[in-house]
Design an enzyme around this catalytic site. Structure first.
Site, PDB file in Angstrom:
ATOM      1  N   GLY A 313       0.795  -1.214   0.000  1.00  0.00           N
ATOM      2  CA  GLY A 313       0.000   0.000   0.000  1.00  0.00           C
ATOM      3  C   GLY A 313       0.830   1.267   0.000  1.00  0.00           C
ATOM      4  O   GLY A 313       1.921   1.346  -0.558  1.00  0.00           O
ATOM      5  N   SER A 314       0.296   2.286   0.674  1.00  0.00           N
ATOM      6  CA  SER A 314       0.845   3.637   0.587  1.00  0.00           C
ATOM      7  C   SER A 314       2.218   3.797   1.207  1.00  0.00           C
ATOM      8  O   SER A 314       2.815   4.873   1.093  1.00  0.00           O
ATOM      9  CB  SER A 314      -0.124   4.626   1.233  1.00  0.00           C
ATOM     10  OG  SER A 314      -1.346   4.643   0.510  1.00  0.00           O
TER      11      SER A 314
END
Length: 602
Positions: A313-314
């Protein structure tokens, strides 16, 4: 030898002529012969007595010399030598960086039977079944009463109490053999790192201990090498930190209702792993059998920190930003178009919250804008993006000293079209392990030199290649600090320890393709202390879920971040990190629902 005649003819004739008695001549010769025989017998007896005397003198001298040598030597217990091929059972200890024992050897005994020597095989089988409930009494009785059976193992390891109980049976056909077994005195602690061991070649008087997983197998030859003279293998982990990590991570896993959890604490300067945990875990003293069916990650033997390949993810967003600053394409104040949604071919990329027409590069990281990150990745270009991620070590298995490391190869797209380059920039489409993420963050935190993780303490290694410029690395780290102060990781702002970091929440892919709607992997990659980075901490939760703000939430800012904050609070004093007067920026508070929307974009 020519014997002298008793009645020589010449003397007899002469005696008759002179009137002497011929019988006197015979008697004289007989007396001479007898005297000669006695003389020879006496000489032989004297020679034998002399030989025996010399033999006794030599023997007593040899015994005296041996006694003198023994008296001058160091005392030692006598050892019995078994016949047949020698089995090398001695195995070196494994210790943590402070010399505390993680794995050692313990003398125990095995139990075997010789049915043909038994007096009451049926009775012995019944008695053993009472002592060892896990044994099949009927099978033992059949084996013990079989006249063709001459040998069988009963138990490979016995406790002293069990050995005494078997001894009390009084059956001559039940015998004990000494052997060493591997003991892990800390139980579950560091179980995935240590791995486990088993018996290899076995004899009635000894057994070979071999590694089956983890560092036990990776260093099996070294641990069994007599040339090391029993020197222990010193690992980089700290037992106190490892214990604290596992305790806090376990409590966080339960609190966040997660299926599994992983944590990695990495020393930035050396790359040494100070603590690494994967939950659920196991006791290496009683290592379970590998699962033959189902998802391998459901097994407690599965090491999520090394073998787990997750879309992170981020947490990936800082990589294209650092690269773009290194290439002088942007600076922290450069404004990037963040109009959402963004179209790439037939695909749309959205931000969870509409941030307006543009955001600064720094705010793209703080607010975790997908669209802004993709715009920056497009400025870099596909080939440069791939080369940078490869230099960070995100395309290959980590070379950490565990046999499981080779199975932790990142899942890298074979094709890299524009949409793949876009999704990879915000952590989707490329799967790597938490250990990969920790090493990549350590590379940024140490000024841009590549960090290679290791489990061996004090190993001398050359500094890694430069991946990003020192200036770009410092700017990236300052953005990560802002994420904790005013972004999606505010729950990770541990007072006194200046934490910097980035959250990441990634939907879990379905085995058949696509993504689950309600299953995520939540991550938080942290660096502390920010002013003089020493450690990187990565916390990963598999399928977390918590009630917050009047509803259910799975985002990392509300799941992985609080757990990581608890880990830092517990570990920082243990590691000797001194707290500083760290006054955070005022917390821009908001109603719970609004905070969830901001956090959900990580």
């Amino acid at each position: 030898m020519i014997r002298k005649p008793l009645r020589p003819l010449a003397r007899i004739l002469r005696a008759r002529e002179t009137g002497q008695d011929p019988d006197a001549i015979e008697a004289e010769n007989r007396a001479e012969r007898q005297a000669a025989i006695q003389d020879r017998a006496r000489k032989r007896a004297e020679g034998r007595l002399l030989f025996m005397a010399m033999g006794f003198i030599f023997a007593f001298a040899l015994v005296g010399l041996r006694m003198g040598a023994l008296a001058a030597s160091e005392p030692a217990e006598p050892r019995a030598h078994a016949s047949g091929t020698q089995i090398l059972s001695q195995r070196a200890d494994i210790t943590d960086r402070r010399g505390r024992v993680l794995a050692t050897n313990m003398l125990t005994h095995s139990l075997y039977a010789q049915p043909n020597q038994m007096v009451d095989g049926a009775g012995a089988a019944e008695a053993l079944a009472r002592i060892f409930p896990d044994l099949d009494g009927a099978r033992l009785k059949k084996d013990f009463t079989d006249p063709a059976r001459k040998f069988l193992w009963v138990k490979k390891k016995l406790s002293p109490e069990q050995m005494q109980a078997v001894h009390d049976i009084g059956e001559p056909g039940l015998l004990f053999g000494p052997r060493e077994m591997r003991l892990y005195p800390n139980g579950h602690i560091a179980s995935h790192i240590l791995g486990g061991s088993a018996f290899g070649a076995e004899g009635v008087n000894s057994a070979e201990v071999i590694g089956t997983a983890g560092v036990e197998k990776a260093f099996d030859g070294w641990l069994r090498n007599p040339a090391n003279e029993g020197a222990p293998l010193t690992l980089s982990i700290d037992l106190t930190a490892q214990t604290a990590m596992e305790e806090v991570l376990s409590a966080g896993k339960r609190r966040m209702n997660a299926k599994g959890a992983a944590g990695v604490l990495l020393e930035i300067e050396t790359g040494e792993i100070v603590a690494m945990a994967s939950l659920p875990d196991f006791d290496p003293n009683d290592r379970p059998r590998p699962a033959l069916k189902g998802d391998p990650s459901d097994s407690p033997l599965f090491n999520r920190a090394v073998q787990g390949q997750y879309e992170l993810g981020s947490t990936f967003k800082i990589f294209p930003v650092a690269q773009a600053m290194d290439l002088k394409l942007v600076n922290p104040n450069t404004h990037i178009n963040t109009t959402t949604p963004m179209k790439i071919g037939k695909y749309s990329i959205r931000d969870y919250h509409n941030y307006g027409a543009s955001l600064s590069v720094s705010d793209i990281i703080v607010k975790s804008s997908n669209v802004g990150t993709v715009r920056i990745a497009q400025m870099i270009g596909v080939e440069r993006q791939k080369a940078f991620l490869e230099r960070l070590g995100l395309f290959d298995p980590t070379p950490v000293e565990m046999v499981e490391a080779s199975t932790g190869r990142p899942i890298v797209p074979q094709r890299w079209p524009a949409v793949t380059a876009a999704t990879v920039s915000f952590g989707h489409g490329l799967a790597a392990s938490p250990l990969h993420l920790a090493a990549a963050y350590a590379t940024l935190a140490n000024g841009g030199h590549k960090v290679t993780p290791t489990l061996v303490h004090g190993k001398s290694r050359a500094r890694g290649e430069r991946v990003v410029s020192e200036q770009a690395a410092k700017l990236a780290l300052s953005m990560l600090r802002e994420v904790v102060l005013r972004g999606t990781a505010r729950a990770g702002n541990v007072e006194g320890y200046q934490v910097a970091g980035k959250t990441g929440t990634a939907d879990k892919p379905r085995p058949g393709g696509g993504y689950y709607q309600n299953k995520v992997v939540a991550n938080f990659a942290a660096v502390f202390p920010y002013d003089a980075p020493k450690y990187v901490l990565v916390v990963t939760l598999d399928e977390p879920s918590i009630n917050a703000g009047g509803g259910e939430s799975r985002v990392a800012g509300l799941t992985a971040v609080p757990v990581a904050a608890d880990v830092i609070r517990r570990l920082a004093p243990v590691l000797g990190v001194r707290p500083v007067d760290d006054k955070p920026l005022p917390d821009i508070d908001a109603p719970p629902k609004s905070r969830l929307k901001v956090a959900a974009n990580d």
